[in-house]
Scaffold this motif. Structure first.
Motif, PDB file in Angstrom:
ATOM      1  N   TYR A  99       0.844  -1.189   0.000  1.00 15.55           N
ATOM      2  CA  TYR A  99       0.000   0.000   0.000  1.00 15.55           C
ATOM      3  C   TYR A  99       0.880   1.239   0.000  1.00 15.55           C
ATOM      4  CZ  TYR A  99      -3.646  -3.248   1.277  1.00 15.55           C
ATOM      5  OH  TYR A  99      -4.532  -4.304   1.276  1.00 15.55           O
ATOM      6  N   ASN A 100       0.407   2.260  -0.678  1.00 14.60           N
ATOM      7  CA  ASN A 100       1.122   3.531  -0.661  1.00 14.60           C
ATOM      8  C   ASN A 100       0.394   4.486   0.290  1.00 14.60           C
ATOM      9  OD1 ASN A 100       3.362   5.006  -1.814  1.00 14.60           O
ATOM     10  ND2 ASN A 100       1.779   6.401  -2.545  1.00 14.60           N
ATOM     11  N   ALA A 123       2.265   6.727  14.613  1.00 16.42           N
ATOM     12  CA  ALA A 123       1.123   6.555  13.709  1.00 16.42           C
ATOM     13  C   ALA A 123       1.327   5.328  12.820  1.00 16.42           C
ATOM     14  CB  ALA A 123       0.942   7.815  12.858  1.00 16.42           C
ATOM     15  N   LYS A 124       2.549   5.164  12.360  1.00 12.30           N
ATOM     16  CA  LYS A 124       2.860   4.035  11.469  1.00 12.30           C
ATOM     17  C   LYS A 124       2.650   2.703  12.196  1.00 12.30           C
ATOM     18  CE  LYS A 124       6.721   2.549   8.797  1.00 12.30           C
ATOM     19  NZ  LYS A 124       8.065   2.857   8.356  1.00 12.30           N
ATOM     20  N   ALA A 125       3.037   2.645  13.466  1.00 14.29           N
ATOM     21  CA  ALA A 125       2.862   1.407  14.239  1.00 14.29           C
ATOM     22  C   ALA A 125       1.375   1.049  14.330  1.00 14.29           C
ATOM     23  CB  ALA A 125       3.459   1.577  15.629  1.00 14.29           C
ATOM     24  N   GLU A 128       0.210  -0.111  10.804  1.00 12.40           N
ATOM     25  CA  GLU A 128       0.731  -1.430  10.419  1.00 12.40           C
ATOM     26  C   GLU A 128      -0.052  -2.558  11.090  1.00 12.40           C
ATOM     27  OE1 GLU A 128       5.268  -0.698   8.928  1.00 12.40           O
ATOM     28  OE2 GLU A 128       4.948  -0.909  11.083  1.00 12.40           O
ATOM     29  N   ILE A 129      -0.490  -2.332  12.309  1.00 12.20           N
ATOM     30  CA  ILE A 129      -1.306  -3.362  12.980  1.00 12.20           C
ATOM     31  C   ILE A 129      -2.631  -3.526  12.226  1.00 12.20           C
ATOM     32  CG2 ILE A 129      -2.617  -3.897  15.075  1.00 12.20           C
ATOM     33  CD1 ILE A 129      -0.312  -2.562  16.656  1.00 12.20           C
ATOM     34  N   ASP A 134      -6.905  -5.905   9.205  1.00  9.86           N
ATOM     35  CA  ASP A 134      -8.114  -5.559   8.447  1.00  9.86           C
ATOM     36  C   ASP A 134      -7.888  -4.271   7.643  1.00  9.86           C
ATOM     37  OD1 ASP A 134     -10.644  -5.120   7.514  1.00  9.86           O
ATOM     38  OD2 ASP A 134     -11.494  -4.560   9.450  1.00  9.86           O
ATOM     39  N   PRO A 135      -7.166  -4.367   6.506  1.00  9.45           N
ATOM     40  CA  PRO A 135      -6.824  -3.162   5.737  1.00  9.45           C
ATOM     41  C   PRO A 135      -8.030  -2.317   5.332  1.00  9.45           C
ATOM     42  CG  PRO A 135      -5.692  -5.081   4.842  1.00  9.45           C
ATOM     43  CD  PRO A 135      -6.639  -5.580   5.886  1.00  9.45           C
TER      44      PRO A 135
END
Ligand code: SF4
Ligand code: SF4
Length: 169
Positions: A99-100, A123-125, A128-129, A134-135
């Motif tokens: 994903y971008n 925020a990234k952590a 990523e979870i 569940d994207p």
């Protein structure tokens, strides 16, 4: 000064008195379980998958959950939008696993106090979870942000590619 002091004492919870937080379905279901009435949210589209935001107090511009002391009444269950603030993202899918992400920011006292690098790592952590679990939630966030004009006046920061991490990889 600790982040909570910066937000509640120095800034006086300014972000909790502006654009209503956007809700993913997951946010909505989690918070709704804790509520006795439906005054806490507004639907801002009538499509099958309704876009919802947290309501404002009738007598002010404050978020429904902002206490008189300037604290969040649902802090542990607050929506993704609030967890990431003052960062935001836009997302598009590159392939099944990648994903971008385009990062945006709302400059505020917390960006100076914590630094953008630290805020982005945090925020990234979180993202990523969600990406590994569940994207679709990330696209719900994006849809709700567009529908509620949540991206308005936010500044582009940078972009990066994130991969889904599966257990064992
Ligand atoms: S996150 Fe930023 S705008 Fe929101 S209360 Fe904290 S310092 Fe203020
Ligand atoms: S849910 Fe909590 S953190 Fe989010 S805007 Fe409302 S009071 Fe602020």
């Amino acid at each position: 000064m600790e982040p909570v002091e910066i937000c509640s004492k120095h800034c006086k919870s300014k972000c909790c008195k502006s654009t209503p937080p956007a809700l993913t379905n997951n946010d909505f279901n989690r918070i709704n379980k804790l509520q006795k009435n439906e005054n806490w949210f507004n639907s801002i589209s009538q499509e099958e998958n309704k876009t919802r935001v947290i309501a404002k107090r009738e007598e002010s511009n404050n978020c429904y959950f902002l206490s008189e002391e300037g604290l969040c009444d649902i802090y542990c269950s607050r929506p993704l939008d609030c967890k990431l603030f003052p960062l935001f993202f836009k997302i598009n899918k590159i392939n099944e696993n990648e994903y971008n992400l385009r990062w945006l920011v709302w400059y505020c006292p917390l960006t100076d106090a914590k630094s953008l690098d630290v805020l982005k790592e945090e925020a990234k952590a979180i993202i990523e979870i969600i990406l590994s679990e569940d994207p679709e939630q990330l696209f719900e966030y994006q849809n709700a942000m567009y529908a509620s004009q949540g991206y308005k006046k936010k500044h582009f920061l940078d972009e990066e590619r994130l991969k889904i991490k599966r257990s064992g990889e």
